[in-house]
Motif scaffolding. Structure first.
Motif, PDB file in Angstrom:
ATOM      1  N   ALA A 184      24.461  52.559 -49.085  1.00 34.19           N
ATOM      2  CA  ALA A 184      23.370  51.892 -50.594  1.00 34.19           C
ATOM      3  C   ALA A 184      23.297  50.250 -49.815  1.00 34.19           C
ATOM      4  O   ALA A 184      22.511  49.564 -50.160  1.00 34.19           O
ATOM      5  CB  ALA A 184      24.223  51.735 -51.647  1.00 34.19           C
ATOM      6  N   ALA A 185      24.649  49.813 -49.137  1.00 31.79           N
ATOM      7  CA  ALA A 185      24.672  48.100 -49.087  1.00 31.79           C
ATOM      8  C   ALA A 185      23.935  48.486 -47.262  1.00 31.79           C
ATOM      9  O   ALA A 185      24.310  47.319 -47.637  1.00 31.79           O
ATOM     10  CB  ALA A 185      25.771  48.362 -48.930  1.00 31.79           C
ATOM     11  N   LEU A 186      23.130  48.930 -46.936  1.00 26.60           N
ATOM     12  CA  LEU A 186      22.759  48.908 -45.838  1.00 26.60           C
ATOM     13  C   LEU A 186      21.309  49.165 -46.053  1.00 26.60           C
ATOM     14  O   LEU A 186      20.462  49.093 -44.983  1.00 26.60           O
ATOM     15  CB  LEU A 186      23.819  49.860 -43.990  1.00 26.60           C
ATOM     16  CG  LEU A 186      24.599  49.765 -44.504  1.00 26.60           C
ATOM     17  CD1 LEU A 186      25.206  51.437 -43.181  1.00 26.60           C
ATOM     18  CD2 LEU A 186      25.419  47.846 -43.883  1.00 26.60           C
ATOM     19  N   GLY A 232      13.366  39.709 -54.583  1.00 29.58           N
ATOM     20  CA  GLY A 232      14.108  41.206 -55.638  1.00 29.58           C
ATOM     21  C   GLY A 232      14.998  40.614 -56.405  1.00 29.58           C
ATOM     22  O   GLY A 232      15.197  41.987 -57.224  1.00 29.58           O
ATOM     23  N   LEU A 233      15.028  39.411 -56.752  1.00 30.95           N
ATOM     24  CA  LEU A 233      15.895  38.983 -58.677  1.00 30.95           C
ATOM     25  C   LEU A 233      15.360  39.591 -59.001  1.00 30.95           C
ATOM     26  O   LEU A 233      14.039  39.522 -59.532  1.00 30.95           O
ATOM     27  CB  LEU A 233      16.351  38.090 -58.391  1.00 30.95           C
ATOM     28  CG  LEU A 233      17.071  37.243 -57.036  1.00 30.95           C
ATOM     29  CD1 LEU A 233      17.701  35.481 -57.088  1.00 30.95           C
ATOM     30  CD2 LEU A 233      18.395  38.401 -57.233  1.00 30.95           C
ATOM     31  N   PHE A 234      16.389  40.057 -60.155  1.00 29.79           N
ATOM     32  CA  PHE A 234      15.723  40.357 -61.761  1.00 29.79           C
ATOM     33  C   PHE A 234      15.109  39.077 -62.334  1.00 29.79           C
ATOM     34  O   PHE A 234      16.458  38.375 -63.314  1.00 29.79           O
ATOM     35  CB  PHE A 234      16.152  41.320 -62.648  1.00 29.79           C
ATOM     36  CG  PHE A 234      16.029  42.768 -62.236  1.00 29.79           C
ATOM     37  CD1 PHE A 234      16.033  44.276 -62.597  1.00 29.79           C
ATOM     38  CD2 PHE A 234      15.520  42.856 -60.566  1.00 29.79           C
ATOM     39  CE1 PHE A 234      16.487  45.435 -61.887  1.00 29.79           C
ATOM     40  CE2 PHE A 234      15.451  44.363 -59.927  1.00 29.79           C
ATOM     41  CZ  PHE A 234      16.168  45.239 -60.283  1.00 29.79           C
ATOM     42  N   VAL A 235      14.587  38.346 -62.549  1.00 32.76           N
ATOM     43  CA  VAL A 235      14.832  36.493 -63.104  1.00 32.76           C
ATOM     44  C   VAL A 235      12.672  36.299 -63.783  1.00 32.76           C
ATOM     45  O   VAL A 235      12.087  37.302 -63.123  1.00 32.76           O
ATOM     46  CB  VAL A 235      15.229  35.414 -61.982  1.00 32.76           C
ATOM     47  CG1 VAL A 235      16.159  35.810 -61.548  1.00 32.76           C
ATOM     48  CG2 VAL A 235      14.407  35.757 -60.560  1.00 32.76           C
ATOM     49  N   SER A 236      13.273  35.325 -64.444  1.00 35.55           N
ATOM     50  CA  SER A 236      11.213  35.274 -64.806  1.00 35.55           C
ATOM     51  C   SER A 236      10.792  34.576 -63.364  1.00 35.55           C
ATOM     52  O   SER A 236      10.521  34.160 -62.792  1.00 35.55           O
ATOM     53  CB  SER A 236      12.421  34.306 -65.843  1.00 35.55           C
ATOM     54  OG  SER A 236      10.679  33.858 -66.774  1.00 35.55           O
ATOM     55  N   PRO A 237       9.642  35.203 -63.551  1.00 33.14           N
ATOM     56  CA  PRO A 237       8.553  34.830 -62.589  1.00 33.14           C
ATOM     57  C   PRO A 237       7.761  33.202 -63.208  1.00 33.14           C
ATOM     58  O   PRO A 237       6.909  33.097 -62.962  1.00 33.14           O
ATOM     59  CB  PRO A 237       7.682  35.775 -62.994  1.00 33.14           C
ATOM     60  CG  PRO A 237       7.614  36.452 -64.515  1.00 33.14           C
ATOM     61  CD  PRO A 237       8.631  36.263 -65.104  1.00 33.14           C
ATOM     62  N   ARG A 238       8.638  32.968 -64.190  1.00 31.08           N
ATOM     63  CA  ARG A 238       7.575  31.802 -65.210  1.00 31.08           C
ATOM     64  C   ARG A 238       8.795  30.456 -64.775  1.00 31.08           C
ATOM     65  O   ARG A 238      10.132  29.776 -63.916  1.00 31.08           O
ATOM     66  CB  ARG A 238       8.229  31.372 -66.147  1.00 31.08           C
ATOM     67  CG  ARG A 238       6.766  32.477 -67.160  1.00 31.08           C
ATOM     68  CD  ARG A 238       6.360  32.822 -68.668  1.00 31.08           C
ATOM     69  NE  ARG A 238       5.492  34.151 -69.211  1.00 31.08           N
ATOM     70  CZ  ARG A 238       5.872  33.857 -70.366  1.00 31.08           C
ATOM     71  NH1 ARG A 238       6.250  33.287 -71.179  1.00 31.08           N
ATOM     72  NH2 ARG A 238       5.205  35.224 -70.982  1.00 31.08           N
ATOM     73  N   ALA A 239       7.623  28.875 -64.467  1.00 33.76           N
ATOM     74  CA  ALA A 239       8.417  27.931 -63.892  1.00 33.76           C
ATOM     75  C   ALA A 239       9.561  27.413 -64.833  1.00 33.76           C
ATOM     76  O   ALA A 239       8.920  27.516 -66.307  1.00 33.76           O
ATOM     77  CB  ALA A 239       7.569  27.082 -64.161  1.00 33.76           C
ATOM     78  N   GLY A 272      23.737  43.527 -54.375  1.00 34.42           N
ATOM     79  CA  GLY A 272      23.017  44.324 -53.393  1.00 34.42           C
ATOM     80  C   GLY A 272      22.424  43.000 -53.223  1.00 34.42           C
ATOM     81  O   GLY A 272      22.972  41.730 -52.708  1.00 34.42           O
ATOM     82  N   THR A 273      21.872  43.178 -52.143  1.00 39.04           N
ATOM     83  CA  THR A 273      21.239  41.954 -50.671  1.00 39.04           C
ATOM     84  C   THR A 273      19.864  41.519 -50.596  1.00 39.04           C
ATOM     85  O   THR A 273      18.706  43.224 -50.457  1.00 39.04           O
ATOM     86  CB  THR A 273      21.844  43.167 -48.934  1.00 39.04           C
ATOM     87  OG1 THR A 273      22.910  43.191 -49.780  1.00 39.04           O
ATOM     88  CG2 THR A 273      21.232  41.663 -48.340  1.00 39.04           C
ATOM     89  N   PHE A 274      19.563  40.772 -51.227  1.00 40.43           N
ATOM     90  CA  PHE A 274      17.900  40.313 -51.227  1.00 40.43           C
ATOM     91  C   PHE A 274      17.578  38.862 -50.233  1.00 40.43           C
ATOM     92  O   PHE A 274      18.909  38.646 -49.235  1.00 40.43           O
ATOM     93  CB  PHE A 274      17.768  39.877 -52.550  1.00 40.43           C
ATOM     94  CG  PHE A 274      18.131  41.058 -53.879  1.00 40.43           C
ATOM     95  CD1 PHE A 274      17.745  41.713 -53.824  1.00 40.43           C
ATOM     96  CD2 PHE A 274      19.620  40.873 -54.106  1.00 40.43           C
ATOM     97  CE1 PHE A 274      18.174  42.531 -54.659  1.00 40.43           C
ATOM     98  CE2 PHE A 274      20.453  42.185 -55.298  1.00 40.43           C
ATOM     99  CZ  PHE A 274      19.713  42.791 -55.158  1.00 40.43           C
ATOM    100  N   TRP A 275      16.667  38.262 -50.672  1.00 32.79           N
ATOM    101  CA  TRP A 275      16.671  37.389 -49.805  1.00 32.79           C
ATOM    102  C   TRP A 275      15.522  36.710 -50.533  1.00 32.79           C
ATOM    103  O   TRP A 275      15.206  36.213 -51.571  1.00 32.79           O
ATOM    104  CB  TRP A 275      15.916  38.203 -48.358  1.00 32.79           C
ATOM    105  CG  TRP A 275      14.759  38.094 -47.954  1.00 32.79           C
ATOM    106  CD1 TRP A 275      14.207  39.735 -49.456  1.00 32.79           C
ATOM    107  CD2 TRP A 275      13.379  37.907 -47.483  1.00 32.79           C
ATOM    108  NE1 TRP A 275      12.695  40.495 -48.146  1.00 32.79           N
ATOM    109  CE2 TRP A 275      12.426  39.011 -47.895  1.00 32.79           C
ATOM    110  CE3 TRP A 275      13.733  37.048 -46.182  1.00 32.79           C
ATOM    111  CZ2 TRP A 275      11.148  38.975 -47.187  1.00 32.79           C
ATOM    112  CZ3 TRP A 275      11.572  37.316 -45.674  1.00 32.79           C
ATOM    113  CH2 TRP A 275      11.136  37.957 -46.279  1.00 32.79           C
ATOM    114  N   VAL A 301      23.047  36.985 -51.751  1.00 27.91           N
ATOM    115  CA  VAL A 301      23.465  38.330 -52.066  1.00 27.91           C
ATOM    116  C   VAL A 301      24.266  38.578 -53.480  1.00 27.91           C
ATOM    117  O   VAL A 301      24.491  36.713 -54.222  1.00 27.91           O
ATOM    118  CB  VAL A 301      24.585  38.774 -50.880  1.00 27.91           C
ATOM    119  CG1 VAL A 301      25.893  39.408 -51.232  1.00 27.91           C
ATOM    120  CG2 VAL A 301      24.574  38.472 -49.808  1.00 27.91           C
ATOM    121  N   VAL A 302      23.717  39.186 -54.296  1.00 25.63           N
ATOM    122  CA  VAL A 302      24.413  39.640 -55.845  1.00 25.63           C
ATOM    123  C   VAL A 302      26.042  40.568 -55.473  1.00 25.63           C
ATOM    124  O   VAL A 302      25.298  41.339 -55.261  1.00 25.63           O
ATOM    125  CB  VAL A 302      23.504  40.040 -56.852  1.00 25.63           C
ATOM    126  CG1 VAL A 302      24.417  40.530 -58.439  1.00 25.63           C
ATOM    127  CG2 VAL A 302      22.117  38.803 -56.465  1.00 25.63           C
TER     128      VAL A 302
END
Length: 265
Positions: free
Chosen positions: A21-23, A129-136, A164-167, A189-190
């Motif tokens: 899962a990490a790969l 990939g982050l679960f964050v707001s799409p607003r400024a 996980g590993t994101f970018w 990385v989270v």
């Protein structure tokens, strides 16, 4: 991206599933932070002599790490001549490097990031990939940072954010592909994966393995036109054909991420 699932029930296979899962390959796109080499994730391993034909020893990217729930950093975008693989080429760099720092955070952290644009093209930043707001002022891909301008991003990660590993990379309208091809991408990385591993595997050596490729045009990285089928130079953390040292029977955690513009592996 969907992670590989497993229906195995034996402990060894469950551990293998967690490591797999990490790969996964990523596709598109309060106090000051500390910077460190990922050698601190585990012991330095001497795996014997470098095999014939291999390049230099793998160097993990430098890191900017959150502290006390905050990651504060600045990314400067500029065109400069840097080492790319085995060449010196003009690239569009983050903080003066083809392979910029890995941003390492935890669920619930806040990222305060200032982007300064010193190139002649507008740009921006997308935390893929982050679960964050799409607003400024968070992950708004329609922000346009012009030459000489800066923008202050704020990303609040929920406490339930998956590890996980994101970018992170440019998502400027009509310019994202050439800017990522030119060098505008890095790893994010989270933390939290190792808590799911058995105690015997929680202090194993960890490597961040970022796959980037480049084409050459004169003394610069080619950014236009791009073709997914064109001949290209593939790098690992900006190095060509590096050697990863590992002992026989040793277990390591490798975070693999494809952070190039358009090729697949």
């Amino acid at each position: 991206m969907t992670l590989p699932s497993t229906r195995c029930s034996s402990p060894s296979r469950i551990v293998a599933g967690l490591l797999l899962a990490a790969l996964w390959l990523v596709g598109c796109a309060a106090s000051a932070p500390s910077e460190r080499s990922s050698d601190t994730h585990g012991p330095v391993v001497e795996g014997g002599p470098t095999p014939p034909g291999a390049g230099p020893r793998l160097q993990d990217p430098p890191e900017v790490v959150s502290r006390d729930g905050f990651l504060r950093t600045t990314i400067v975008v500029e065109r400069r001549k840097v080492r790319v693989g085995n060449r010196q080429l003009y690239a569009t760099t983050y903080n003066g490097a083809y392979m910029p720092p890995t941003l390492r955070v935890r669920p619930g952290d806040r990222i305060d990031l200032t982007m300064i644009n010193k190139t002649d093209k507008y740009t921006n930043l997308h935390t893929h990939g982050l679960f964050v707001s799409p607003r400024a002022p968070s992950d708004d891909i329609f922000i346009s940072i012009k030459y000489g301008q800066s923008y202050h991003y704020t990303y609040q990660l929920p406490l339930s954010h998956p590890t996980g590993t994101f970018w992170y990379h440019s998502h400027a309208d009509m310019l994202s592909a050439p800017q990522v091809a030119g060098g505008e991408s890095g790893i994010l990385v989270v933390e939290g994966l190792k808590q799911h591993l058995p105690p015997s595997l929680r202090n194993i050596t960890e490597h961040t393995i970022a796959l980037k490729d480049f084409q050459v045009q004169g003394d610069a990285i080619k950014t236009h036109p791009l073709s997914i089928g064109a001949s290209t130079h593939r790098t690992v953390n900006g190095q060509q054909n590096p050697a990863i040292h590992i002992r026989p029977g040793e277990t390591q955690l490798w975070r693999l991420a494809n952070i190039g513009a358009n090729i697949y592996y």
